[in-house]
Write a protein that holds these residues in place. Structure first.
Motif, PDB file in Angstrom:
ATOM      1  N   ASP A  36      25.495  57.222  48.973  1.00  0.00           N
ATOM      2  CA  ASP A  36      26.863  57.534  49.534  1.00  0.00           C
ATOM      3  C   ASP A  36      27.173  57.130  51.188  1.00  0.00           C
ATOM      4  OD1 ASP A  36      27.784  58.055  47.004  1.00  0.00           O
ATOM      5  OD2 ASP A  36      27.579  60.130  47.140  1.00  0.00           O
ATOM      6  N   PRO A  37      28.157  56.623  51.401  1.00  0.00           N
ATOM      7  CA  PRO A  37      28.408  56.451  53.025  1.00  0.00           C
ATOM      8  C   PRO A  37      28.568  57.759  53.634  1.00  0.00           C
ATOM      9  CG  PRO A  37      30.540  55.628  51.509  1.00  0.00           C
ATOM     10  CD  PRO A  37      29.439  56.219  50.603  1.00  0.00           C
ATOM     11  N   THR A  38      27.566  58.552  53.967  1.00  0.00           N
ATOM     12  CA  THR A  38      27.903  59.781  54.744  1.00  0.00           C
ATOM     13  C   THR A  38      27.061  59.843  55.745  1.00  0.00           C
ATOM     14  OG1 THR A  38      25.961  60.949  53.642  1.00  0.00           O
ATOM     15  CG2 THR A  38      28.023  61.113  52.617  1.00  0.00           C
ATOM     16  N   ALA A  39      27.591  60.344  56.848  1.00  0.00           N
ATOM     17  CA  ALA A  39      26.882  60.386  58.095  1.00  0.00           C
ATOM     18  C   ALA A  39      25.320  60.768  58.235  1.00  0.00           C
ATOM     19  CB  ALA A  39      27.717  60.987  59.406  1.00  0.00           C
ATOM     20  N   ALA A  40      25.321  62.099  57.165  1.00  0.00           N
ATOM     21  CA  ALA A  40      23.869  62.559  57.111  1.00  0.00           C
ATOM     22  C   ALA A  40      23.065  61.675  56.613  1.00  0.00           C
ATOM     23  CB  ALA A  40      24.117  63.827  56.139  1.00  0.00           C
ATOM     24  N   VAL A  97      23.030  58.166  56.457  1.00  0.00           N
ATOM     25  CA  VAL A  97      22.703  57.143  57.418  1.00  0.00           C
ATOM     26  C   VAL A  97      21.813  57.617  58.635  1.00  0.00           C
ATOM     27  CG1 VAL A  97      23.955  55.474  59.113  1.00  0.00           C
ATOM     28  CG2 VAL A  97      24.970  55.725  56.955  1.00  0.00           C
ATOM     29  N   GLU A  98      22.063  58.938  59.181  1.00  0.00           N
ATOM     30  CA  GLU A  98      21.321  59.145  60.141  1.00  0.00           C
ATOM     31  C   GLU A  98      19.806  59.193  59.617  1.00  0.00           C
ATOM     32  OE1 GLU A  98      21.155  62.692  63.597  1.00  0.00           O
ATOM     33  OE2 GLU A  98      22.681  62.889  61.943  1.00  0.00           O
ATOM     34  N   LYS A  99      19.734  60.133  58.387  1.00  0.00           N
ATOM     35  CA  LYS A  99      18.345  59.994  57.927  1.00  0.00           C
ATOM     36  C   LYS A  99      17.601  58.865  57.542  1.00  0.00           C
ATOM     37  CE  LYS A  99      16.031  62.364  54.035  1.00  0.00           C
ATOM     38  NZ  LYS A  99      15.283  61.335  53.276  1.00  0.00           N
ATOM     39  N   ALA A 100      18.311  57.742  57.137  1.00  0.00           N
ATOM     40  CA  ALA A 100      17.664  56.579  56.909  1.00  0.00           C
ATOM     41  C   ALA A 100      17.366  55.976  58.187  1.00  0.00           C
ATOM     42  CB  ALA A 100      18.982  55.678  55.954  1.00  0.00           C
ATOM     43  N   LEU A 101      18.253  55.762  59.142  1.00  0.00           N
ATOM     44  CA  LEU A 101      18.035  55.234  60.257  1.00  0.00           C
ATOM     45  C   LEU A 101      16.678  56.070  61.167  1.00  0.00           C
ATOM     46  CD1 LEU A 101      21.363  54.869  62.015  1.00  0.00           C
ATOM     47  CD2 LEU A 101      19.763  52.886  60.924  1.00  0.00           C
ATOM     48  N   ALA A 102      16.517  57.330  61.035  1.00  0.00           N
ATOM     49  CA  ALA A 102      15.401  58.100  61.349  1.00  0.00           C
ATOM     50  C   ALA A 102      14.213  57.669  60.892  1.00  0.00           C
ATOM     51  CB  ALA A 102      15.610  59.566  61.440  1.00  0.00           C
ATOM     52  N   GLY A 131      36.268  55.442  54.559  1.00  0.00           N
ATOM     53  CA  GLY A 131      35.223  55.029  53.712  1.00  0.00           C
ATOM     54  C   GLY A 131      33.930  54.236  54.086  1.00  0.00           C
ATOM     55  N   ARG A 132      33.711  54.341  55.579  1.00  0.00           N
ATOM     56  CA  ARG A 132      32.733  53.763  56.005  1.00  0.00           C
ATOM     57  C   ARG A 132      31.750  54.489  56.845  1.00  0.00           C
ATOM     58  NH1 ARG A 132      32.286  48.031  56.438  1.00  0.00           N
ATOM     59  NH2 ARG A 132      33.913  46.951  55.049  1.00  0.00           N
ATOM     60  N   VAL A 133      30.516  54.409  57.367  1.00  0.00           N
ATOM     61  CA  VAL A 133      29.983  55.205  58.405  1.00  0.00           C
ATOM     62  C   VAL A 133      29.526  54.169  59.281  1.00  0.00           C
ATOM     63  CG1 VAL A 133      27.884  56.590  58.876  1.00  0.00           C
ATOM     64  CG2 VAL A 133      28.709  56.624  56.495  1.00  0.00           C
ATOM     65  N   ARG A 134      30.144  54.311  60.585  1.00  0.00           N
ATOM     66  CA  ARG A 134      30.012  53.558  61.828  1.00  0.00           C
ATOM     67  C   ARG A 134      28.841  54.353  62.688  1.00  0.00           C
ATOM     68  NH1 ARG A 134      34.313  50.199  61.555  1.00  0.00           N
ATOM     69  NH2 ARG A 134      35.995  50.922  59.945  1.00  0.00           N
ATOM     70  N   CYS A 194      23.072  45.599  72.413  1.00  0.00           N
ATOM     71  CA  CYS A 194      23.353  46.668  71.612  1.00  0.00           C
ATOM     72  C   CYS A 194      24.031  46.206  70.280  1.00  0.00           C
ATOM     73  CB  CYS A 194      24.551  47.575  72.400  1.00  0.00           C
ATOM     74  SG  CYS A 194      24.035  48.296  73.802  1.00  0.00           S
ATOM     75  N   LEU A 195      23.845  46.927  69.162  1.00  0.00           N
ATOM     76  CA  LEU A 195      24.330  46.811  67.685  1.00  0.00           C
ATOM     77  C   LEU A 195      25.411  47.678  67.442  1.00  0.00           C
ATOM     78  CD1 LEU A 195      23.523  44.565  65.964  1.00  0.00           C
ATOM     79  CD2 LEU A 195      22.031  46.345  64.980  1.00  0.00           C
ATOM     80  N   ASP A 196      26.631  47.404  67.050  1.00  0.00           N
ATOM     81  CA  ASP A 196      27.306  48.184  65.909  1.00  0.00           C
ATOM     82  C   ASP A 196      27.089  47.956  64.594  1.00  0.00           C
ATOM     83  OD1 ASP A 196      28.920  49.308  68.019  1.00  0.00           O
ATOM     84  OD2 ASP A 196      30.557  47.825  68.208  1.00  0.00           O
ATOM     85  N   GLY A 197      27.263  48.941  64.047  1.00  0.00           N
ATOM     86  CA  GLY A 197      26.863  48.892  62.516  1.00  0.00           C
ATOM     87  C   GLY A 197      27.884  49.589  61.617  1.00  0.00           C
ATOM     88  N   ALA A 198      28.093  49.221  60.371  1.00  0.00           N
ATOM     89  CA  ALA A 198      28.942  49.899  59.534  1.00  0.00           C
ATOM     90  C   ALA A 198      28.442  49.897  58.065  1.00  0.00           C
ATOM     91  CB  ALA A 198      30.404  49.385  59.410  1.00  0.00           C
ATOM     92  N   TYR A 199      28.232  51.010  57.581  1.00  0.00           N
ATOM     93  CA  TYR A 199      27.836  51.179  55.975  1.00  0.00           C
ATOM     94  C   TYR A 199      28.725  51.742  54.814  1.00  0.00           C
ATOM     95  CZ  TYR A 199      25.075  52.652  52.275  1.00  0.00           C
ATOM     96  OH  TYR A 199      24.396  52.879  50.841  1.00  0.00           O
ATOM     97  N   ASP A 200      29.083  50.887  53.913  1.00  0.00           N
ATOM     98  CA  ASP A 200      30.123  51.366  52.809  1.00  0.00           C
ATOM     99  C   ASP A 200      29.624  52.027  51.652  1.00  0.00           C
ATOM    100  OD1 ASP A 200      29.505  49.099  51.523  1.00  0.00           O
ATOM    101  OD2 ASP A 200      30.901  48.072  51.892  1.00  0.00           O
TER     102      ASP A 200
END
Length: 237
Positions: A164-168, A170-175, A193-196, A207-213
């Motif tokens: 699911d697109p949650t901040a937690a 996305v942060e875990k996956a990036l880490a 409905g997205r995590v930016r 620099c890179l902006d990203g968004a996950y839905d």
């Protein structure tokens, strides 16, 4: 005698009524004053505080003398990652990964789609500080455009369809794939409905902006002057 008692009683009753009236007036005044104070407080709270314009270049977090040994180690690991991802791009387009992710701007809240006019950056010999000038978007070179695709490919592989697109999440996956320095990762934040998120991948200007839905990740790479943060930049459109 009766007359005196009657007069005294009337005087007491009148005095009591006057006292009650004065108390009522005082309470009304206090209530009015309290309401005024509450309204003034609410107005102050509703007034946004303007962000101060930097009067000097943004400091590099790596220059912080308070960094611990572990923080230095993490910073060096991050720079190794940035260097390794960009290495195949040096002087060649052969480093482009197969099935590169979609490098397109994620929808931005309030974005009218109208390009923002940009000024030229000051010449290299110009050492005067002008925040409005150095925060202009910088054109990326071929190597950094290639590196952006490679970073995007790594992140999409870790994120796309993973949950699911949650901040937690996305942060875990990036880490887990090395993008875990607090001052290199801005966000993630949930919106619409997205995590930016924004990644500072600068060894140069990237620099890179990203968004996950929840299904797919989109990216928007751009160049940023080293004297400002990725989130300071004024985008071209």
């Amino acid at each position: 005698m009766t007359s005196e008692r009657s007069t005294t009683g009337k005087t007491r009753r009148v005095g009591g009524v006057l006292a009650a009236a004065l108390c009522a007036l005082a309470l009304t005044a206090c209530g009015t004053e309290g309401a005024r104070e509450a309204a003034a407080g609410a107005a102050m709270a509703a007034t946004p505080t303007a962000s101060p314009t930097p009067t000097a270049a943004r400091p590099d977090p790596m220059d912080d003398p308070g960094l611990t040994v572990e923080e230095h180690r993490d910073a060096l690991a991050f720079m190794r990652l940035v260097t390794e991802v960009a290495a195949p791009c040096e002087g060649s387009s052969k480093g482009l990964p197969a099935g590169s992710p979609s490098m397109q701007p994620p929808p931005r809240p309030g974005d009218s789609g109208v390009p923002v006019p940009v000024e030229d950056l000051p010449p290299l010999g110009d050492t005067s500080w002008n925040f409005e000038r150095v925060r202009q978007e910088v054109e990326l070179g071929d190597t950094e455009k290639c590196a952006a695709l490679r970073h995007g490919s790594r992140i999409a592989k870790a994120l796309d369809g993973s949950g699911d697109p949650t901040a937690a999440h996305v942060e875990k996956a990036l880490a887990e794939i090395g993008y875990n320095l607090p001052y290199r990762l801005h966000g993630p934040e949930e919106a619409g409905g997205r995590v930016r998120f924004t990644l500072d991948l600068r060894g140069g200007e990237l620099c890179l902006d990203g968004a996950y839905d929840g299904t797919r990740t989109t990216f928007d790479p751009y160049g940023v002057h080293p004297a400002v943060y990725c989130t300071d930049v004024k985008r071209r459109g």
